[in-house]
Design an enzyme around this catalytic site. Structure first.
Site, PDB file in Angstrom:
ATOM      1  N   VAL A   1      80.153  71.904  19.897  1.00 23.59           N
ATOM      2  CA  VAL A   1      80.728  71.547  18.601  1.00 23.59           C
ATOM      3  C   VAL A   1      81.433  70.192  18.687  1.00 23.59           C
ATOM      4  O   VAL A   1      81.268  69.326  17.814  1.00 23.59           O
ATOM      5  CB  VAL A   1      81.692  72.646  18.111  1.00 23.59           C
ATOM      6  CG1 VAL A   1      82.405  72.199  16.824  1.00 23.59           C
ATOM      7  CG2 VAL A   1      80.947  73.957  17.872  1.00 23.59           C
ATOM      8  N   CYS A   2      82.191  69.993  19.747  1.00 27.39           N
ATOM      9  CA  CYS A   2      82.934  68.737  19.899  1.00 27.39           C
ATOM     10  C   CYS A   2      82.004  67.549  20.081  1.00 27.39           C
ATOM     11  O   CYS A   2      82.320  66.433  19.644  1.00 27.39           O
ATOM     12  CB  CYS A   2      83.905  68.839  21.072  1.00 27.39           C
ATOM     13  SG  CYS A   2      85.193  70.073  20.824  1.00 27.39           S
ATOM     14  N   THR A   3      80.869  67.764  20.712  1.00 29.42           N
ATOM     15  CA  THR A   3      79.888  66.680  20.854  1.00 29.42           C
ATOM     16  C   THR A   3      79.466  66.174  19.479  1.00 29.42           C
ATOM     17  O   THR A   3      79.387  64.963  19.239  1.00 29.42           O
ATOM     18  CB  THR A   3      78.670  67.179  21.652  1.00 29.42           C
ATOM     19  OG1 THR A   3      79.094  67.574  22.961  1.00 29.42           O
ATOM     20  CG2 THR A   3      77.608  66.093  21.776  1.00 29.42           C
TER      21      THR A   3
ATOM     22  N   LEU B   1      82.542  64.197  17.832  1.00 31.62           N
ATOM     23  CA  LEU B   1      82.782  62.853  18.361  1.00 31.62           C
ATOM     24  C   LEU B   1      81.723  61.879  17.870  1.00 31.62           C
ATOM     25  O   LEU B   1      82.025  60.720  17.561  1.00 31.62           O
ATOM     26  CB  LEU B   1      82.835  62.897  19.881  1.00 31.62           C
ATOM     27  CG  LEU B   1      84.072  63.613  20.459  1.00 31.62           C
ATOM     28  CD1 LEU B   1      83.904  63.850  21.954  1.00 31.62           C
ATOM     29  CD2 LEU B   1      85.342  62.834  20.203  1.00 31.62           C
TER      30      LEU B   1
END
Length: 212
Positions: free
Chosen positions: A44-46, A49
């Site tokens: 999810v964080c990929t 960002l």
């Protein structure tokens, strides 16, 4: 101690993908979005960002600097940046703090023991040019952040700082605003010569001042 709206955002010096950052000095007279990630190489964080990198022109035109945080070291961040570029089509174009010692995480209360005692929750802080915290949001690990909403809030904060208005439900830039109740009709006539629609004495709708 948890941060509350109106508190001064704590200053810190920490390593990042762009070298050591002294937060208040780095922020300068800009608005800041500071957002944390549980750890590197998370799916999810990929996507998040990559999206913040894609939105850099939108942040720039609002005088906003973005800065991320993860508890992993700089070397891991640099390796992760390659995956972000490959999968999202946008390379990391803002600093990512390496908070291995949890210094910043503790200052900003980003570690919630009931969720995890070692990794940060997915927090968002919007901080204004005088270093006051203006918004906080904490997301569950399974839900990606909504950056159009974050941009919408920044638009609202910047508008309402400059004009005596508030923004109603589901407002977006260009929509009608509300004259704040502390402004009398006499004052409103000077501030909003184009007039307004009075639905109730406390609910006066006016065209967005910087668009009319």
């Amino acid at each position: 101690m948890s941060l509350r709206l109106g508190d001064i955002a704590p200053d810190f010096t920490q390593e990042s993908t762009e070298g050591p950052i002294n937060f208040h000095e780095w922020a300068g007279d800009s608005w800041v979005i500071l957002f944390s990630h549980p750890k590197d190489f998370t799916p999810v964080c990929t996507t998040e960002l990559g999206e913040v990198s894609r939105l850099k022109p939108e942040f720039d035109k609002r005088n906003v600097k973005a800065i991320g945080l993860s508890v992993d070291p700089v070397e891991e961040h640099v390796a992760w940046a390659g995956d972000i570029q490959e999968t999202q089509g946008h390379g990391l174009n803002f600093p990512l703090l390496a908070d291995a010692d949890r210094k910043v995480s503790d200052l900003y209360d980003m570690i919630h023991p009931n969720a995890s005692d070692s990794t940060t929750v997915r927090s968002v802080f919007i901080i204004d040019p005088v270093k006051k915290v203006r918004l906080t949001i904490t997301y569950p690990a399974s839900t990606g952040r909504n950056f159009p909403e974050i941009l919408r809030v920044i638009d609202s904060l910047q508008l309402t700082d400059d004009y005596k208005v508030a923004t109603p439900v589901n407002w977006t830039d260009g929509g009608d605003c509300i004259i704040v109740p502390s402004v009398s009709n006499e004052q409103a006539a000077e501030l909003f010569p184009q007039g307004w629609e009075e639905k109730k004495p406390y609910l006066r709708m006016v065209k967005q001042p910087n668009k009319s």
